[in-house]
Design a protein around this motif. Structure first.
Motif, PDB file in Angstrom:
ATOM      1  N   GLN A  46     -39.103  22.584 -31.613  1.00 46.03           N
ATOM      2  CA  GLN A  46     -37.844  23.028 -32.234  1.00 46.03           C
ATOM      3  C   GLN A  46     -36.862  23.237 -31.103  1.00 46.03           C
ATOM      4  N   ASN A  47     -35.709  22.651 -31.209  1.00 43.78           N
ATOM      5  CA  ASN A  47     -34.725  22.669 -30.124  1.00 43.78           C
ATOM      6  C   ASN A  47     -33.929  23.973 -30.116  1.00 43.78           C
ATOM      7  N   GLY A  48     -34.623  25.042 -29.797  1.00 43.02           N
ATOM      8  CA  GLY A  48     -33.973  26.343 -29.713  1.00 43.02           C
ATOM      9  C   GLY A  48     -33.899  27.032 -31.054  1.00 43.02           C
ATOM     10  N   GLY A  49     -33.571  28.313 -30.998  1.00 32.33           N
ATOM     11  CA  GLY A  49     -33.440  29.105 -32.214  1.00 32.33           C
ATOM     12  C   GLY A  49     -34.176  30.418 -32.065  1.00 32.33           C
ATOM     13  N   TYR A  50     -34.506  30.993 -33.200  1.00 33.73           N
ATOM     14  CA  TYR A  50     -35.183  32.287 -33.208  1.00 33.73           C
ATOM     15  C   TYR A  50     -36.695  32.085 -33.112  1.00 33.73           C
ATOM     16  N   THR A  51     -37.331  32.961 -32.358  1.00 38.63           N
ATOM     17  CA  THR A  51     -38.787  32.924 -32.237  1.00 38.63           C
ATOM     18  C   THR A  51     -39.384  33.809 -33.329  1.00 38.63           C
ATOM     19  N   LYS A  52     -40.699  33.839 -33.387  1.00 40.88           N
ATOM     20  CA  LYS A  52     -41.386  34.717 -34.336  1.00 40.88           C
ATOM     21  C   LYS A  52     -41.414  36.155 -33.846  1.00 40.88           C
ATOM     22  N   GLY A  53     -40.731  36.438 -32.745  1.00 37.58           N
ATOM     23  CA  GLY A  53     -40.606  37.816 -32.251  1.00 37.58           C
ATOM     24  C   GLY A  53     -41.646  38.148 -31.200  1.00 37.58           C
ATOM     25  N   PHE A  54     -41.274  37.961 -29.940  1.00 35.03           N
ATOM     26  CA  PHE A  54     -42.190  38.207 -28.840  1.00 35.03           C
ATOM     27  C   PHE A  54     -41.566  39.159 -27.829  1.00 35.03           C
ATOM     28  N   ALA A  55     -42.408  39.650 -26.965  1.00 31.21           N
ATOM     29  CA  ALA A  55     -41.975  40.489 -25.854  1.00 31.21           C
ATOM     30  C   ALA A  55     -42.846  40.136 -24.656  1.00 31.21           C
ATOM     31  N   HIS A  56     -42.307  40.372 -23.488  1.00 35.42           N
ATOM     32  CA  HIS A  56     -43.086  40.177 -22.272  1.00 35.42           C
ATOM     33  C   HIS A  56     -43.284  41.537 -21.622  1.00 35.42           C
ATOM     34  N   PRO A  57     -44.534  41.961 -21.461  1.00 38.56           N
ATOM     35  CA  PRO A  57     -44.792  43.246 -20.800  1.00 38.56           C
ATOM     36  C   PRO A  57     -44.240  43.246 -19.374  1.00 38.56           C
ATOM     37  N   MET A  58     -43.749  44.398 -18.948  1.00 39.91           N
ATOM     38  CA  MET A  58     -43.191  44.558 -17.603  1.00 39.91           C
ATOM     39  C   MET A  58     -43.861  45.748 -16.928  1.00 39.91           C
ATOM     40  N   LYS A  59     -44.108  45.601 -15.645  1.00 44.01           N
ATOM     41  CA  LYS A  59     -44.629  46.723 -14.860  1.00 44.01           C
ATOM     42  C   LYS A  59     -43.490  47.617 -14.401  1.00 44.01           C
ATOM     43  N   GLN A  60     -42.298  47.035 -14.307  1.00 38.90           N
ATOM     44  CA  GLN A  60     -41.117  47.767 -13.852  1.00 38.90           C
ATOM     45  C   GLN A  60     -40.192  48.018 -15.039  1.00 38.90           C
ATOM     46  N   ARG A  61     -39.677  49.221 -15.123  1.00 37.95           N
ATOM     47  CA  ARG A  61     -38.730  49.588 -16.183  1.00 37.95           C
ATOM     48  C   ARG A  61     -37.470  48.725 -16.076  1.00 37.95           C
TER      49      ARG A  61
END
Length: 162
Positions: A46-61
């Motif tokens: 799909q050439n861009g758009g909305y995802t199913k809703g993800f996040a990437h964990p971060m060690k730094q705030r």
């Protein structure tokens, strides 16, 4: 890889056209970079758009949250100038000037105040960064796009914390 490309996408709200090899070549020429092959694979589903809703964990705030950054959309490659969408990596040059972003970035998602970018400042192989222009944050999320995708989790993992 944590998230399968066929399970990644939700709405193509702006009705982006299917991605072609010619569009990729045009984008790479305009942006002056070689885009990660995994990004192209995702955009061919799909050439861009909305995802199913993800996040990437971060060690730094970050200014977004104490322990993650969002990925609710991913920009596509729209080469037709008359096509109206806010989800286009080809807006990178304009947005870089408009928001005072560092050079050698390709915008993957963001709202102006913050961005997730492919960062080419250290060479031809980009890292993925969180940039908040208002708070002077410039933080590595992942050393490359594949590691970024591998690190994604459903945003519901963080829902109780917000």
């Amino acid at each position: 890889m944590g998230i399968e490309k066929n399970e990644f996408w939700d709405s193509n709200y702006y009705n982006h056209p299917a991605l072609t090899d010619e569009m990729v070549e045009m984008a790479e020429k305009e942006l002056g970079v070689k885009l990660p092959s995994l990004l192209i694979e995702f955009l061919k589903v799909q050439n861009g758009g909305y995802t199913k809703g993800f996040a990437h964990p971060m060690k730094q705030r970050t200014t977004w949250a104490e322990n993650h950054v969002p990925l609710s959309e991913l920009f596509g490659i729209i080469t037709e100038k008359s096509f109206k969408t806010v989800q286009n990596i080809l807006a990178t040059h304009y947005m870089t000037k408009e928001w005072g972003l560092p050079e050698k970035q390709v915008l993957l998602t963001g709202d102006g105040h913050w961005w997730i970018t492919l960062d080419y400042r250290n060479g031809k192989s980009p890292s993925v960064r969180w940039i908040d222009v208002e708070c002077n944050e410039d933080i590595e999320i992942a050393p490359d796009f594949a590691a970024f995708i591998s690190g994604l989790v459903p945003d519901s993992v963080f829902a109780e914390e917000e």
